[in-house]
Design a protein around this motif. Structure first.
Motif, PDB file in Angstrom:
ATOM      1  N   PHE A 125      21.055  -4.467   4.782  1.00 32.59           N
ATOM      2  CA  PHE A 125      20.033  -3.440   4.986  1.00 32.59           C
ATOM      3  C   PHE A 125      18.629  -3.968   4.695  1.00 32.59           C
ATOM      4  O   PHE A 125      17.745  -3.203   4.302  1.00 32.59           O
ATOM      5  N   GLY A 126      18.401  -5.261   4.926  1.00 27.78           N
ATOM      6  CA  GLY A 126      17.095  -5.818   4.630  1.00 27.78           C
ATOM      7  C   GLY A 126      16.843  -5.867   3.129  1.00 27.78           C
ATOM      8  O   GLY A 126      17.770  -5.806   2.326  1.00 27.78           O
ATOM      9  N   LYS A 127      15.575  -5.951   2.734  1.00 24.04           N
ATOM     10  CA  LYS A 127      15.211  -5.987   1.321  1.00 24.04           C
ATOM     11  C   LYS A 127      14.221  -4.861   1.040  1.00 24.04           C
ATOM     12  O   LYS A 127      13.125  -4.840   1.586  1.00 24.04           O
ATOM     13  N   GLN A 128      14.640  -3.950   0.190  1.00 22.87           N
ATOM     14  CA  GLN A 128      13.777  -2.809  -0.094  1.00 22.87           C
ATOM     15  C   GLN A 128      12.568  -3.236  -0.916  1.00 22.87           C
ATOM     16  O   GLN A 128      12.593  -4.227  -1.642  1.00 22.87           O
ATOM     17  N   SER A 129      11.502  -2.482  -0.785  1.00 23.00           N
ATOM     18  CA  SER A 129      10.284  -2.728  -1.540  1.00 23.00           C
ATOM     19  C   SER A 129       9.522  -1.426  -1.678  1.00 23.00           C
ATOM     20  O   SER A 129       9.775  -0.453  -0.954  1.00 23.00           O
ATOM     21  N   ARG A 130       8.591  -1.391  -2.576  1.00 18.10           N
ATOM     22  CA  ARG A 130       7.796  -0.173  -2.758  1.00 18.10           C
ATOM     23  C   ARG A 130       6.914   0.117  -1.548  1.00 18.10           C
ATOM     24  O   ARG A 130       6.696   1.271  -1.195  1.00 18.10           O
ATOM     25  N   SER A 131       6.419  -0.942  -0.914  1.00 16.69           N
ATOM     26  CA  SER A 131       5.564  -0.697   0.254  1.00 16.69           C
ATOM     27  C   SER A 131       6.359  -0.108   1.410  1.00 16.69           C
ATOM     28  O   SER A 131       5.873   0.779   2.123  1.00 16.69           O
ATOM     29  N   LEU A 132       7.594  -0.551   1.614  1.00 18.66           N
ATOM     30  CA  LEU A 132       8.416   0.008   2.682  1.00 18.66           C
ATOM     31  C   LEU A 132       8.833   1.436   2.345  1.00 18.66           C
ATOM     32  O   LEU A 132       8.869   2.308   3.222  1.00 18.66           O
ATOM     33  N   GLN A 133       9.161   1.691   1.088  1.00 20.37           N
ATOM     34  CA  GLN A 133       9.455   3.058   0.676  1.00 20.37           C
ATOM     35  C   GLN A 133       8.233   3.953   0.901  1.00 20.37           C
ATOM     36  O   GLN A 133       8.362   5.094   1.363  1.00 20.37           O
ATOM     37  N   ALA A 134       7.053   3.421   0.570  1.00 19.52           N
ATOM     38  CA  ALA A 134       5.821   4.188   0.756  1.00 19.52           C
ATOM     39  C   ALA A 134       5.544   4.440   2.234  1.00 19.52           C
ATOM     40  O   ALA A 134       5.064   5.523   2.602  1.00 19.52           O
ATOM     41  N   CYS A 135       5.838   3.464   3.085  1.00 21.00           N
ATOM     42  CA  CYS A 135       5.643   3.648   4.530  1.00 21.00           C
ATOM     43  C   CYS A 135       6.550   4.763   5.046  1.00 21.00           C
ATOM     44  O   CYS A 135       6.138   5.590   5.863  1.00 21.00           O
ATOM     45  N   TYR A 136       7.790   4.772   4.581  1.00 23.81           N
ATOM     46  CA  TYR A 136       8.722   5.826   4.985  1.00 23.81           C
ATOM     47  C   TYR A 136       8.176   7.188   4.595  1.00 23.81           C
ATOM     48  O   TYR A 136       8.147   8.130   5.405  1.00 23.81           O
ATOM     49  N   LYS A 137       7.729   7.324   3.350  1.00 24.23           N
ATOM     50  CA  LYS A 137       7.203   8.593   2.875  1.00 24.23           C
ATOM     51  C   LYS A 137       5.930   8.980   3.614  1.00 24.23           C
ATOM     52  O   LYS A 137       5.733  10.150   3.955  1.00 24.23           O
ATOM     53  N   ALA A 138       5.058   7.998   3.876  1.00 26.19           N
ATOM     54  CA  ALA A 138       3.810   8.292   4.575  1.00 26.19           C
ATOM     55  C   ALA A 138       4.070   8.882   5.953  1.00 26.19           C
ATOM     56  O   ALA A 138       3.402   9.829   6.378  1.00 26.19           O
ATOM     57  N   CYS A 139       5.066   8.336   6.643  1.00 25.85           N
ATOM     58  CA  CYS A 139       5.375   8.791   7.996  1.00 25.85           C
ATOM     59  C   CYS A 139       6.189  10.077   8.000  1.00 25.85           C
ATOM     60  O   CYS A 139       5.833  11.044   8.680  1.00 25.85           O
ATOM     61  N   ARG A 140       7.261  10.107   7.244  1.00 29.91           N
ATOM     62  CA  ARG A 140       8.191  11.223   7.300  1.00 29.91           C
ATOM     63  C   ARG A 140       7.789  12.410   6.434  1.00 29.91           C
ATOM     64  O   ARG A 140       8.243  13.529   6.666  1.00 29.91           O
TER      65      ARG A 140
END
Length: 223
Positions: free
Chosen positions: A187-202
């Motif tokens: 599932f790739g490598k999670q990070s705070r920036s990717l989590q933040a991108c998900y929240k920003a969009c969704r």
């Protein structure tokens, strides 16, 4: 490799046959990263359970990752190298958001980056948080909780600086993470920036075509 200080933050500098270099706000090179704290037995199990509650904001990474991949493939979301991001920011075509902890941002950050932390130090008063703080302190780890104002701060910043302008909002953290599957990480490598991108969009109403992720995070930006 040459070292260059620019403004109050870090800027990647093109190198002939080399990588980008940068300095912190004080002119010193970035400090080396410490090793992760390891604890054993029941304590390790408790730490993993606590980390799961803290790091996986709102939904689990295994749920976020397919959505992020879909955003890249079909919805205009992009993951960009630091050098290209700084070109867009300096040209006035993008803004840069740093979602690391406030203290980490104050210590060193990319030039022109705004601080909107995804997490914060533990501030909510409760018996559970008090025990959690003691546990992390004993193991030399910063105890964190989700920043309750993150969604509103992202939505406000987008409305004031990006909406209707054609600009893109780039989000960065320390390591960057990876959406695509890589060897050993289905599932790739999670990070705070990717989590933040998900929240920003969704959750914050930022359209994926006006949202971007900084590959490699600050480590690659200044490495």
């Amino acid at each position: 490799m040459t070292m260059k200080r620019v403004g109050a933050g870090l800027r990647p500098q093109a190198q002939a046959g080399g990588r980008a270099a940068g300095l912190g706000r004080t002119g010193r090179s970035l400090p080396s990263l410490g090793r992760p704290v390891r604890v054993g037995g029941r304590a390790a199990q408790q730490q993993r359970r606590t980390d799961s509650q803290i790091v996986r904001a709102i939904v689990k990474w295994e749920t976020m990752q397919p959505e992020l991949y879909k955003m890249i493939e079909d919805e205009g979301f992009t993951s960009m190298e630091p050098g290209k991001v700084i070109d867009e920011v300096e040209a006035g075509n993008a803004i840069l958001i740093d979602v690391r902890l406030p203290d980490d941002y104050k210590q060193s950050h990319a030039v022109n980056a705004q601080s909107i932390p995804l997490f914060q130090g533990i501030q909510t008063l409760s018996l559970g948080n008090a025990m959690k703080q003691v546990f992390y302190t004993l193991n030399g780890v910063k105890g964190t909780e989700e920043n309750p104002s993150f969604n509103q701060d992202i939505a406000d910043t987008f409305a004031k600086e990006v909406k209707g302008t054609g600009k893109r909002m780039y989000i960065m953290c320390d390591a960057g993470g990876v959406v695509e599957a890589v060897p050993g990480f289905l599932f790739g490598k999670q990070s705070r920036s990717l989590q933040a991108c998900y929240k920003a969009c969704r959750e914050c109403g930022v359209p994926p075509e006006q949202l971007g992720h900084v590959k490699g995070g600050l480590r690659e930006w200044a490495g």
